[in-house]
Design a protein around this motif. Sequence first.
Motif, PDB file in Angstrom:
ATOM      1  N   ILE A 100       0.836  -1.202   0.000  1.00 36.55           N
ATOM      2  CA  ILE A 100       0.000   0.000   0.000  1.00 36.55           C
ATOM      3  C   ILE A 100       0.871   1.253   0.000  1.00 36.55           C
ATOM      4  O   ILE A 100       0.606   2.218  -0.735  1.00 36.55           O
ATOM      5  N   VAL A 101       1.932   1.237   0.820  1.00 40.75           N
ATOM      6  CA  VAL A 101       2.841   2.386   0.885  1.00 40.75           C
ATOM      7  C   VAL A 101       3.509   2.610  -0.474  1.00 40.75           C
ATOM      8  O   VAL A 101       3.617   3.746  -0.966  1.00 40.75           O
ATOM      9  N   ILE A 102       3.943   1.519  -1.106  1.00 38.90           N
ATOM     10  CA  ILE A 102       4.600   1.627  -2.411  1.00 38.90           C
ATOM     11  C   ILE A 102       3.642   2.190  -3.449  1.00 38.90           C
ATOM     12  O   ILE A 102       4.000   3.072  -4.238  1.00 38.90           O
ATOM     13  N   TYR A 103       2.396   1.689  -3.450  1.00 41.31           N
ATOM     14  CA  TYR A 103       1.407   2.181  -4.408  1.00 41.31           C
ATOM     15  C   TYR A 103       1.118   3.661  -4.194  1.00 41.31           C
ATOM     16  O   TYR A 103       0.940   4.429  -5.157  1.00 41.31           O
ATOM     17  N   CYS A 104       1.053   4.058  -2.935  1.00 41.56           N
ATOM     18  CA  CYS A 104       0.804   5.480  -2.640  1.00 41.56           C
ATOM     19  C   CYS A 104       1.951   6.352  -3.140  1.00 41.56           C
ATOM     20  O   CYS A 104       1.726   7.418  -3.732  1.00 41.56           O
ATOM     21  N   LEU A 154       4.077   5.635  -5.569  1.00 40.76           N
ATOM     22  CA  LEU A 154       4.053   5.630  -7.031  1.00 40.76           C
ATOM     23  C   LEU A 154       2.939   6.517  -7.568  1.00 40.76           C
ATOM     24  O   LEU A 154       3.105   7.192  -8.598  1.00 40.76           O
ATOM     25  N   THR A 155       1.803   6.543  -6.867  1.00 39.09           N
ATOM     26  CA  THR A 155       0.694   7.407  -7.291  1.00 39.09           C
ATOM     27  C   THR A 155       1.087   8.876  -7.180  1.00 39.09           C
ATOM     28  O   THR A 155       0.797   9.677  -8.085  1.00 39.09           O
ATOM     29  N   VAL A 156       1.766   9.234  -6.098  1.00 39.36           N
ATOM     30  CA  VAL A 156       2.213  10.622  -5.918  1.00 39.36           C
ATOM     31  C   VAL A 156       3.226  10.998  -6.995  1.00 39.36           C
ATOM     32  O   VAL A 156       3.153  12.086  -7.591  1.00 39.36           O
ATOM     33  N   ILE A 157       4.166  10.086  -7.280  1.00 39.95           N
ATOM     34  CA  ILE A 157       5.174  10.356  -8.311  1.00 39.95           C
ATOM     35  C   ILE A 157       4.511  10.519  -9.675  1.00 39.95           C
ATOM     36  O   ILE A 157       4.862  11.418 -10.454  1.00 39.95           O
ATOM     37  N   ALA A 158       3.530   9.646  -9.971  1.00 39.92           N
ATOM     38  CA  ALA A 158       2.822   9.742 -11.247  1.00 39.92           C
ATOM     39  C   ALA A 158       2.078  11.066 -11.364  1.00 39.92           C
ATOM     40  O   ALA A 158       2.091  11.717 -12.424  1.00 39.92           O
ATOM     41  N   PHE A 159       1.446  11.490 -10.275  1.00 32.90           N
ATOM     42  CA  PHE A 159       0.719  12.756 -10.313  1.00 32.90           C
ATOM     43  C   PHE A 159       1.677  13.932 -10.505  1.00 32.90           C
ATOM     44  O   PHE A 159       1.396  14.855 -11.285  1.00 32.90           O
ATOM     45  N   LEU A 160       2.810  13.916  -9.803  1.00 33.79           N
ATOM     46  CA  LEU A 160       3.788  14.993  -9.951  1.00 33.79           C
ATOM     47  C   LEU A 160       4.343  15.043 -11.373  1.00 33.79           C
ATOM     48  O   LEU A 160       4.669  16.123 -11.880  1.00 33.79           O
ATOM     49  N   SER A 161       4.457  13.876 -12.020  1.00 32.48           N
ATOM     50  CA  SER A 161       4.943  13.832 -13.403  1.00 32.48           C
ATOM     51  C   SER A 161       3.902  14.374 -14.373  1.00 32.48           C
ATOM     52  O   SER A 161       4.243  15.029 -15.360  1.00 32.48           O
TER      53      SER A 161
END
Length: 293
Positions: free
Chosen positions: A11-15, A17-24
């Motif tokens: 769950i932590v990893i997915y969160c 990755l989601t933040v990184i994807a949004f920032l990108s």
Amino acid sequence: MIRGTSRTVDIVIYCILTVIAFLSLAPVLNTLAISFSGKVAAMSGQVFFWPVDFNLEAYKSVISDRSFFISFGVSVKRVLLGGAINLLVTVLMAYPLSKSNKHFPGRNIYMWFVIFCMLFNGGLIPWYMTINTYGLLDSIWALVLPTAVPVFNVILLMNFFKGVPKELEEAAGMDGAGAWRTLVTIFIPISLPSLATVTLFSVVGHWNAFFDGMILMNHKENWPLQTYIQQLIISVNSIMNTTDPEEIKRLSNMSSQLLNAAKVMVSMIPIMLIYPFLQRYFVSGIVLGAVKE
């Protein structure tokens, strides 16, 4: 207990990755929203990820801008010509360099020469003088020949070729196949992941390049698209030099920020169309070509 801990870690990893994807994606979403927004809203910083005072004036200007499409055509020509040259040179260099020094005497000397050229260059002025000496200035060849040898791509493909089973090449040799036939009938067909990867690198590199167009092109009609976008501006003179009321109204409702955002989004379309076709090869090509036995 271990299963619960593993679930928490996932769950932590997915969160993350989601933040990184949004920032990108955030800059792209913001540019897209600005391109569809009104002049006042965009200039006052009211636009974030959703258009404010929705309008299509910027895209109407893009469609009617002849210079934009001329530069777009130059970039398409550069990508097709430069990408083909890059792929050809990459394959022809990677194949012999993937052989051992026993099969290719002097291979290590060539390899050190390639690495040296990747790490060091002669500088901007000698680079410009060399291109000028060959009479390439203000031509499409000035944009594709200086970058004809993508050393990183050569190393990537070379490492992939090294991983091809030796038995396949030996079997081809026993059937009477020479080096050219072995390359064309064995190495290239099984190297599609790495070939797609280096092709994508070349295409994106040529499409996004703008600095060489600024330095090497003397006429506006020879600018590649990214160079043209770098020079964009809507000045007061654009409004003052026209007497058409509709044109005055259209220009007054637009700014350089809106027009630039629209042209940036349009310029992204070709890469967005190409990437899905190469994406399935991309990860495997990077991994296989980056690992050396």
